[in-house]
Design an enzyme around this catalytic site. Structure first.
Site, PDB file in Angstrom:
ATOM      1  NE  ARG A 159      -0.776   2.918  -2.769  1.00  0.00           N
ATOM      2  CZ  ARG A 159      -1.712   2.195  -3.383  1.00  0.00           C
ATOM      3  NH1 ARG A 159      -1.675   2.076  -4.707  1.00  0.00           N
ATOM      4  NH2 ARG A 159      -2.656   1.586  -2.693  1.00  0.00           N
ATOM      5  CE  LYS A 184       1.414   0.301  -0.406  1.00  0.00           C
ATOM      6  NZ  LYS A 184       0.973   0.574   0.975  1.00  0.00           N
ATOM      7  CG  HIS A 256       0.065   9.363   0.492  1.00  0.00           C
ATOM      8  ND1 HIS A 256       0.399   8.415  -0.445  1.00  0.00           N
ATOM      9  CD2 HIS A 256      -0.950   8.818   1.216  1.00  0.00           C
ATOM     10  CE1 HIS A 256      -0.356   7.343  -0.287  1.00  0.00           C
ATOM     11  NE2 HIS A 256      -1.190   7.576   0.711  1.00  0.00           N
ATOM     12  NE  ARG A 259      -3.357   6.399  -2.406  1.00  0.00           N
ATOM     13  CZ  ARG A 259      -3.797   5.501  -3.280  1.00  0.00           C
ATOM     14  NH1 ARG A 259      -3.768   5.772  -4.572  1.00  0.00           N
ATOM     15  NH2 ARG A 259      -4.284   4.341  -2.878  1.00  0.00           N
ATOM     16  CG  HIS A 282      -7.703   1.723  -0.920  1.00  0.00           C
ATOM     17  ND1 HIS A 282      -8.403   2.691  -0.227  1.00  0.00           N
ATOM     18  CD2 HIS A 282      -6.448   2.212  -1.064  1.00  0.00           C
ATOM     19  CE1 HIS A 282      -7.600   3.712   0.029  1.00  0.00           C
ATOM     20  NE2 HIS A 282      -6.417   3.439  -0.463  1.00  0.00           N
ATOM     21  CE1 TYR A 291      -8.298   9.522   1.820  1.00  0.00           C
ATOM     22  CE2 TYR A 291      -8.873   7.268   1.264  1.00  0.00           C
ATOM     23  CZ  TYR A 291      -7.949   8.294   1.294  1.00  0.00           C
ATOM     24  OH  TYR A 291      -6.687   8.091   0.798  1.00  0.00           O
TER      25      TYR A 291
END
Length: 337
Positions: A159, A184, A256, A259, A282, A291
């Protein structure tokens, strides 16, 4: 009336960092949401932001604010929902502190999140990525820095906030073979790097000033590179890459998208969505499933394995019943009784 300032300050300065362990990026996003909200409320109520009370932020004002940022500021539905999430978090924090505001807090927390279309992601092909990585001028320090940023952003699938937060000591044992990333939810992951990426980082470090901060990537003034600065440099290099690979002009390339490109190429190479989730950091596979929707490889394999069904043609009569005719018109179909 209950003053707003003390509780909002405690929420941002104490609750989020100390009790919730929120990242600086999350705190900044919440603070920006309340900056917009208080400016709107102050204008609407003709007061100074510091004079606002908690009771002023009622449901009707919050609804008006959400409409304002969508229509007046042209925010996307995703941004609107993010602002609402920050407001809900604050009123959740208020519930045990201000029992007199409990009903108001519950009403605001019940405001629904607005649904939005789930669009397919944008990503670059491998040829387009190569053209973009070759765009920076390797004869200048800025070009070496940008080339290292683009290489690292794509290779590690970072990110923008993760990329710009990389520090000099985030490479275990001083080797550039791996990088430690704090993502995150404060989830840490260690990723291996290609030799090309390692070479790009070393080339930048050879010209990087030594008597500055610990961040890996710096702006021209020697301070940390910002998100806007990175996005600006990326747009410049996309324009250069378009000359070699015109297909990039058809895509909206943002930080982004690098990514997303890493994720798509990892999925195509491994065929395993779990590995993509681990690489990107994730927390849930549901996030990574986007995806799969964008990748045509599995869908083409499905078509090759299954022949088109042989449907025998038939005739349909229009409905004779008036009520069924109304329903057929509403569904856009020709019903058959």
């Amino acid at each position: 009336m209950t003053p707003l300032a003390p509780d909002l300050s405690a929420f941002l300065q104490k609750h989020l960092p100390d009790e919730r362990g929120a990242s600086q990026h999350t705190i900044a996003a919440y603070a920006h949401a309340f900056t917009l909200l208080l400016r709107f409320a102050a204008t609407r109520l003709k007061r100074q932001p510091s004079d606002l009370a908690i009771e002023d932020l009622d449901v009707s004002l919050i609804r008006a604010f959400l409409e304002h940022i969508e229509e007046g500021r042209a925010n996307t539905v995703r941004s609107r929902n993010a602002r609402l999430a920050a407001i809900k978090a604050f009123f959740r924090f208020l519930e045990p502190r201000r029992p007199a505001c409990l009903e108001q807090a519950m009403m605001i927390r019940s405001l629904p999140v607005k649904r939005t279309d789930v669009k397919l992601i944008d990503y670059l092909t491998k040829g387009e990525v190569r053209a973009l990585l070759a765009a920076p001028d390797s004869k200048t320090p800025a070009g070496l820095r940008d080339r290292a940023m683009l290489h690292l952003a794509y290779a590690a699938g970072l990110r923008a906030s993760e990329l710009l937060a990389v520090r000099m000591d985030d490479f275990p044992r001083g080797s550039f073979a791996n990088i430690r990333v704090l993502g995150k939810g404060r989830r840490e992951r260690v990723l291996p790097l290609w030799k090309e990426t390692q070479a790009a980082i070393r080339a930048w470090l050879a010209v990087r000033p030594n008597d500055v901060g610990s961040e890996l990537f710096l702006n021209r003034d020697g301070g940390p590179m910002t998100r806007d600065g990175f996005a600006y440099r990326l747009r410049q290099h996309v324009a250069v890459a378009e000359r070699a690979t015109p297909s990039i002009a058809d895509k909206h390339v943002t930080p982004h998208v690098l990514r997303h490109s890493c994720a798509m190429h990892t999925l195509q190479a491994t065929g395993d969505v779990r590995k993509v989730a681990l690489w990107l950091g994730h927390a849930s596979l549901q996030t990574t499933e986007m995806y799969l929707r964008a990748d045509p490889t599995e869908k083409l394999a499905f078509l090759e394995a299954h022949h088109a069904p042989l449907i025998k043609p038939g005739k349909f009569r229009p409905p004779s019943d008036k009520l069924m005719a109304i329903l057929a018109a509403a569904t856009g179909a020709k019903a058959r009784l």
